[in-house]
Design a protein around this motif. Structure first.
Motif, PDB file in Angstrom:
ATOM      1  N   ASN A  20     -11.625  35.150 -24.678  1.00 15.81           N
ATOM      2  CA  ASN A  20     -12.075  36.236 -23.456  1.00 15.81           C
ATOM      3  C   ASN A  20     -13.191  36.025 -22.827  1.00 15.81           C
ATOM      4  O   ASN A  20     -13.158  36.614 -21.648  1.00 15.81           O
ATOM      5  CB  ASN A  20     -13.191  37.126 -24.904  1.00 15.81           C
ATOM      6  N   GLY A  21     -13.305  34.824 -22.574  1.00 13.56           N
ATOM      7  CA  GLY A  21     -14.690  34.369 -21.620  1.00 13.56           C
ATOM      8  C   GLY A  21     -15.448  34.929 -21.132  1.00 13.56           C
ATOM      9  O   GLY A  21     -15.408  35.887 -19.953  1.00 13.56           O
ATOM     10  N   HIS A  22     -16.385  35.386 -22.421  1.00  7.53           N
ATOM     11  CA  HIS A  22     -17.372  36.604 -21.773  1.00  7.53           C
ATOM     12  C   HIS A  22     -18.265  35.444 -20.764  1.00  7.53           C
ATOM     13  O   HIS A  22     -19.468  36.878 -20.344  1.00  7.53           O
ATOM     14  CB  HIS A  22     -18.031  36.000 -23.372  1.00  7.53           C
ATOM     15  N   HIS A  23     -19.035  34.289 -19.824  1.00  7.97           N
ATOM     16  CA  HIS A  23     -19.360  34.105 -19.087  1.00  7.97           C
ATOM     17  C   HIS A  23     -18.704  34.805 -18.365  1.00  7.97           C
ATOM     18  O   HIS A  23     -19.573  34.867 -17.154  1.00  7.97           O
ATOM     19  CB  HIS A  23     -19.272  32.787 -18.986  1.00  7.97           C
ATOM     20  N   ALA A  24     -17.752  35.478 -17.811  1.00 10.22           N
ATOM     21  CA  ALA A  24     -17.007  36.055 -16.397  1.00 10.22           C
ATOM     22  C   ALA A  24     -17.391  38.014 -16.715  1.00 10.22           C
ATOM     23  O   ALA A  24     -16.770  38.232 -16.158  1.00 10.22           O
ATOM     24  CB  ALA A  24     -15.718  35.482 -16.935  1.00 10.22           C
ATOM     25  N   MET A  25     -17.681  37.960 -17.730  1.00  5.41           N
ATOM     26  CA  MET A  25     -18.152  39.922 -17.908  1.00  5.41           C
ATOM     27  C   MET A  25     -19.533  39.915 -17.523  1.00  5.41           C
ATOM     28  O   MET A  25     -20.393  38.782 -17.637  1.00  5.41           O
ATOM     29  CB  MET A  25     -17.545  40.278 -18.861  1.00  5.41           C
ATOM     30  N   SER A  26     -19.653  40.586 -17.268  1.00  3.93           N
ATOM     31  CA  SER A  26     -20.963  41.489 -17.024  1.00  3.93           C
ATOM     32  C   SER A  26     -21.695  41.859 -18.722  1.00  3.93           C
ATOM     33  O   SER A  26     -21.064  41.416 -19.356  1.00  3.93           O
ATOM     34  CB  SER A  26     -21.090  42.409 -16.638  1.00  3.93           C
ATOM     35  N   SER A  27     -22.962  41.836 -18.594  1.00  8.58           N
ATOM     36  CA  SER A  27     -23.325  41.615 -19.849  1.00  8.58           C
ATOM     37  C   SER A  27     -23.116  43.208 -20.520  1.00  8.58           C
ATOM     38  O   SER A  27     -22.646  43.631 -22.178  1.00  8.58           O
ATOM     39  CB  SER A  27     -24.540  41.999 -19.305  1.00  8.58           C
ATOM     40  N   HIS A  28     -22.985  44.235 -19.719  1.00  5.17           N
ATOM     41  CA  HIS A  28     -22.842  45.801 -20.696  1.00  5.17           C
ATOM     42  C   HIS A  28     -20.790  45.859 -21.037  1.00  5.17           C
ATOM     43  O   HIS A  28     -20.335  45.921 -22.238  1.00  5.17           O
ATOM     44  CB  HIS A  28     -22.222  46.891 -19.247  1.00  5.17           C
ATOM     45  N   GLU A  29     -19.817  44.930 -20.180  1.00 11.81           N
ATOM     46  CA  GLU A  29     -18.817  44.664 -20.903  1.00 11.81           C
ATOM     47  C   GLU A  29     -19.176  44.114 -21.765  1.00 11.81           C
ATOM     48  O   GLU A  29     -18.547  44.504 -23.067  1.00 11.81           O
ATOM     49  CB  GLU A  29     -17.927  43.775 -19.494  1.00 11.81           C
ATOM     50  N   VAL A  30     -19.920  43.084 -22.440  1.00  9.94           N
ATOM     51  CA  VAL A  30     -19.620  42.062 -23.187  1.00  9.94           C
ATOM     52  C   VAL A  30     -20.236  43.023 -24.717  1.00  9.94           C
ATOM     53  O   VAL A  30     -20.138  42.968 -25.629  1.00  9.94           O
ATOM     54  CB  VAL A  30     -20.728  40.301 -23.449  1.00  9.94           C
ATOM     55  N   VAL A  31     -20.931  43.488 -24.094  1.00 11.30           N
ATOM     56  CA  VAL A  31     -21.719  45.070 -24.947  1.00 11.30           C
ATOM     57  C   VAL A  31     -20.460  45.897 -25.386  1.00 11.30           C
ATOM     58  O   VAL A  31     -20.436  46.149 -27.010  1.00 11.30           O
ATOM     59  CB  VAL A  31     -22.329  46.060 -24.674  1.00 11.30           C
ATOM     60  N   LEU A  32     -19.482  46.542 -25.017  1.00 12.39           N
ATOM     61  CA  LEU A  32     -18.699  47.094 -25.301  1.00 12.39           C
ATOM     62  C   LEU A  32     -17.391  46.106 -26.273  1.00 12.39           C
ATOM     63  O   LEU A  32     -16.963  46.779 -26.502  1.00 12.39           O
ATOM     64  CB  LEU A  32     -18.182  47.677 -23.740  1.00 12.39           C
ATOM     65  N   LEU A  33     -17.297  45.132 -25.654  1.00 15.76           N
ATOM     66  CA  LEU A  33     -16.103  44.053 -26.104  1.00 15.76           C
ATOM     67  C   LEU A  33     -16.785  44.633 -27.579  1.00 15.76           C
ATOM     68  O   LEU A  33     -15.332  44.364 -28.647  1.00 15.76           O
ATOM     69  CB  LEU A  33     -16.073  42.952 -25.124  1.00 15.76           C
TER      70      LEU A  33
END
Length: 912
Positions: A20-33
């Motif tokens: 998923n490459g969480h480092h490439a997402m915004s923190s908001h996207e990680v929360v939603l994911l």
């Protein structure tokens, strides 16, 4: 539709951070994911469901098989098969004591193998223990402490200074957070974290918005969403790599395995031929079978396993005196065959203690001596004269700013110096002490009243101080050169006055120092009378630049000579590190790992990622420095070198080194700075953490291998000769010159009293000036095989000649056999002196350089007199007393055999 939108609408959150490459997402996207809440975390019920789905936040236990399966594996070796066959045959001949001894050797070898295999699995257990800790987690809006095993993806975890990170987290908020990731990535200084999203291709060591399981928070605070737990973490990936790494056979064990197979086939063929020839000649089948068994007993080198174990154990003892602990016996020999050493940088080639090397002020540059956190050393001016705080006001204020604007502490424990806090701040404290500024005195004379802490956005730290007597306020600041220079409008001269800032000169100097692999920080002050409030908005433009401090983790003093010694010995040295390429290049150049031709010899982890597969092996073999590499890449480098025929030694101290340490032909860990994971995965541990000790280990390893070859070259002619004596007797239909019990006597006594003395043979001169043994080279060269055959032929001819001579002179069969028995032993005694060197004569190496050999010969002589003249021994072994004239003939034949061997050694010297 994006991957993120798909995941939010899915029934369950995704599992793998690498997918998923969480480092490439915004923190908001990680929360939603991960379907969580950045303030309240997961609900208790949801956490319980996820714990059931994903399992506990643990690394799995090693599956090494049950006790019986692991124990039986220890007997799966051709040499063990030969030994067990020898024990059975010996028991068949009713020599139960000898059979018990051989069975004992087999059992001891099995126990040692079982114990060593169990220790190898300890690396995985240590990895599991790294993630067991207490975690501060927010669930249903309430902060609580829970066992780290209970964490699940989506948990909101709070971090503070001193905490061990319990899972892989995507940071959602932080305050001056810095994390020590050296054990995972090899980065030598704590990493400052931020929340900004990063490109997908960003390496683990550069993911500033992530923190990883098993790392340590050194400063600040923060909170993050758990994106991976258990085996899905980066630590879990290393766990899989360690578990998947092959337990490679050492050059010795692989060659002995081949040798054992050949020996087994040869013995069986020769025994079968003996039995077949006897039957065809019409001899009694039972007697012929007994003779064939006697041949097999004679041909089996019962003393070889004991000789291998004792020789290796002596090498281990010698290595312990040279500050290296061997965890696996064959490792000491493997070092002698090493062709490439892949060394970690931090803590192995370097001190792992940041040290200021250069101080620059607007009026001049100063060099600093000393190394590490020990406050020994001097500051020297351009002329070489010693300098201190009284030498120059700009130098004094540079040191004051470095020591006062500082949160680290230096302490001494049992003669060793350590720091608490950031290593760069520790280096600034130490250099201030070298210049005469004491931190405790500074805290009293210039106490701190306020602080602007360092942050990745500000790139500086500032502190406000007040003099108790005068009330004067002073601001001290330090930080990145670009940021500090931008905040200054003046610079300080040597007499303390200020003048307009020459920003270009400061930046030019900083660039020159950085190009040498140094980490450069700038210092500045604002003294009383220079207006401005103490806050971020009013500080810029009010400071005076005092100077620069350039530091690095210095090379160990003994590392450069050790690298040169390895090169002289034909061993390649490669540096593999997670640190920055400039730092790695500077250290490698200083240590002569890198030469003048650096083209293609320095590669980064990104270079390795983009390298075409067909060019990868050759490029890796040619390169000598690898920077910013991941654990997976380090493991791939080791595997590639092994496929190219190299015997690879790997050094390391961090968790990130464990897979490569396990895969290497020999893994070398550091005792002081090394993690338990690295030490458990290694074959050898350096008690002084010094690369120079590896050179000593290589020297010992070469000596051990030499001594093992000497024993094999010494023992095989006897075994071959004994077998051929029986074979010739059957072919000729003659009386056996030696009985099975007499053959066992020769094998067991000479192996212990004569052969094992070669284990104590000192290393030959020039051992480190010859190239490593070619891994493809057989255990015995053609010249040595020819020498073994020659000595065996001399033994057979001499034994038959003497046996027949004595009978023709009227001696009985017992007396003739006693003469043949003693001839075998006398030839072995004289041949032992020849085998002390496979190239040089006994006269050249000196008779008294190995007193163990002289002692062994004396004890063997006493044993031969006992079996010849004691009635009880005569009865057991069917021997008989012989006269002095017989001894003269024995020594005459023995001397002739020794002369022939000496001539052969001289003629074949260049072929061994």
């Amino acid at each position: 539709m994006s991957d993120c939108e798909v995941a939010v609408g899915s029934e369950e959150p995704a599992e793998s951070p690498r997918q998923n490459g969480h480092h490439a997402m915004s923190s908001h996207e990680v929360v939603l994911l991960l379907e969580t809440d950045p303030r309240r975390g997961l609900s208790t019920d949801e956490a319980a469901r996820r714990l059931e789905r994903y399992g506990p936040n643990l690394l799995p236990a090693a599956g090494g098989g049950g006790f019986l399966r692991r124990a039986l594996r220890q007997f799966h070796n051709p040499l063990i098969y030969v030994l067990m066959a020898a024990a059975v045959i010996t028991a068949f001949l009713h020599e139960y004591v000898d059979a018990s001894v051989i069975f004992g050797v087999v059992l001891v070898n099995a126990v040692v193998g079982y114990v060593q295999e169990s220790k190898a699995e300890a690396a995985l257990d240590s990895l599991r223990s790294m993630v067991r800790t207490e975690a501060r987690v927010v669930r249903a809006g309430q902060e609580r402490m829970i066992a780290s095993e209970e964490l699940v993806p989506g948990d909101l975890i709070v971090l503070e200074a001193g905490d061990k990170v319990p899972a892989d987290l995507r940071l959602v908020r932080l305050a001056e957070l810095r994390v020590d990731e050296s054990a995972l990535t090899g980065e030598s200084v704590p990493v400052t974290k931020d929340e900004a999203e990063l490109p997908e291709v960003t390496a683990v060591s550069d993911r500033r918005n992530m923190v990883y399981s098993g790392t340590l928070v050194t400063a600040g605070s923060g909170a993050g969403i758990a994106v991976a737990t258990g085996t899905e973490t980066e630590l879990g990936q290393i766990h899989r790599l360690v578990g998947a790494a092959d337990n490679l056979a050492t050059p010795l064990t692989s060659k002995l395995a081949w040798f054992s197979k050949v020996l087994t086939v040869a013995i069986l063929v020769l025994a079968a031929m003996t039995f077949g020839v006897g039957v065809l000649r019409g001899q009694d089948a039972t007697e012929t079978f007994t003779a064939a068994i006697a041949l097999a007993v004679g041909a089996i080198p019962e003393g070889l396993p004991a000789a291998v174990t004792v020789t290796l154990a002596i090498g281990v003892t010698r290595m312990a005196r040279r500050r290296a602990v061997i965890r696996r016996l064959p490792a000491i020999e493997t070092l002698g065959s090493t062709t490439v050493i892949c060394s970690d940088k931090t803590g192995t080639l370097t001190e792992n203690q940041m040290t200021v090397r250069v101080l620059w002020t607007p009026d001049g540059e100063f060099s600093v001596t000393g190394s590490g956190y020990r406050p020994d050393g001097e500051i020297c001016g351009p002329s070489g004269a010693m300098a201190d705080e009284a030498t120059s006001e700009s130098l004094r204020w540079t040191l004051l700013a470095g020591a006062g604007c500082n949160d680290a502490r230096v302490r001494e424990e049992n003669g060793e110096w350590f720091i608490t806090g950031d290593p760069t701040e520790g280096a600034m404290l130490v250099v201030a002490g070298k210049g005469g500024i004491d931190r405790d005195r500074l805290d009293n004379t210039l106490p701190r009243t306020a602080t602007i802490p360092f942050s990745s956005e500000r790139q500086y730290m500032a502190t406000l101080h007040r003099e108790p007597d005068s009330g004067r306020e002073i601001v001290l600041a330090k930080g990145s050169v670009e940021q500090i220079v931008a905040m200054c409008r003046t610079e300080m001269s040597g007499d303390g006055t200020t003048r307009p800032l020459d920003a270009e000169a400061a930046l030019r100097c900083a660039e020159a120092l950085s190009s040498q692999g140094l980490r450069v920080l700038a210092t500045a002050v604002r003294r009383d009378g220079e207006s401005g409030d103490f806050n971020e908005d009013h500080l810029p433009g009010t400071l005076t630049l005092t100077g620069l401090q350039a530091m690095l983790d210095p090379p160990r003093s003994a590392a450069a000579p050790a690298v040169r010694a390895c090169h002289d010995a034909g061993i390649g040295v490669k540096m593999i590190t997670g640190d920055h390429v400039a730092t790695a290049t500077a250290i490698a150049t200083h240590l002569a790992i890198l030469g003048d031709d650096q083209q293609g010899r320095v590669l980064t982890g990104r270079d390795l990622q983009t390298l075409p597969a067909e060019r990868f092996p050759e490029t890796v073999d040619r390169a000598t420095v690898f920077a910013r590499v991941s654990p997976e890449q380090k493991l791939r480098l080791v595997e590639t070198l092994q496929r190219r025929g190299h015997v690879v030694a790997v050094t390391g101290d961090g968790v990130n080194d464990a897979p490569a340490l396990r895969q290497a032909n020999i893994g070398i860990a550091m005792a002081r700075s090394g993690t338990e994971v690295a030490k458990d995965a290694a074959d050898m541990v350096l008690t002084d953490d010094d690369f120079a000790t590896i050179e000593a280990a290589v020297e010992e390893g070469r000596g051990v291998f030499d001594n093992l070859i000497k024993f094999i070259v010494w023992t095989l002619p006897t075994n071959l000769g004994e077998g051929l004596v029986i074979f010739v007797a059957i072919v000729l239909g003659a009386t056996l010159p030696l009985l099975p019990t007499q053959i066992l006597w020769i094998n067991m006594t000479t192996a212990v009293l004569l052969g094992l003395m070669l284990a104590f043979e000192p290393k030959e001169s020039g051992i480190m000036r010859r190239p490593p043994r070619d891994p493809r080279r057989p255990l015995l060269t053609g010249a040595l095989v020819a020498r073994i055959a020659l000595v065996a032929a001399l033994l057979v001819a001499g034994a038959w000649l003497l046996f027949e001579w004595e009978q023709r002179r009227g001696a009985g069969v017992a007396e003739a056999r006693t003469a043949a028995l003693n001839l075998f032993v006398v030839v072995e005694m004289l041949y032992l002196f020849s085998c002390r060197s496979l190239v040089h004569s006994a006269w050249r190496i000196g008779f008294f350089t190995n007193r163990w050999v002289l002692g062994g010969v004396l004890l063997q002589a006493v044993a031969q007199l006992a079996i010849t003249y004691l009635p009880a021994m005569n009865s057991i072994f069917d021997t008989a007393p012989i006269g002095g004239d017989v001894w003269l003939r024995i020594f005459a034949v023995g001397a002739a055999a020794a002369a022939v061997v000496a001539l052969d050694k001289r003629l074949r010297r260049n072929l061994v």
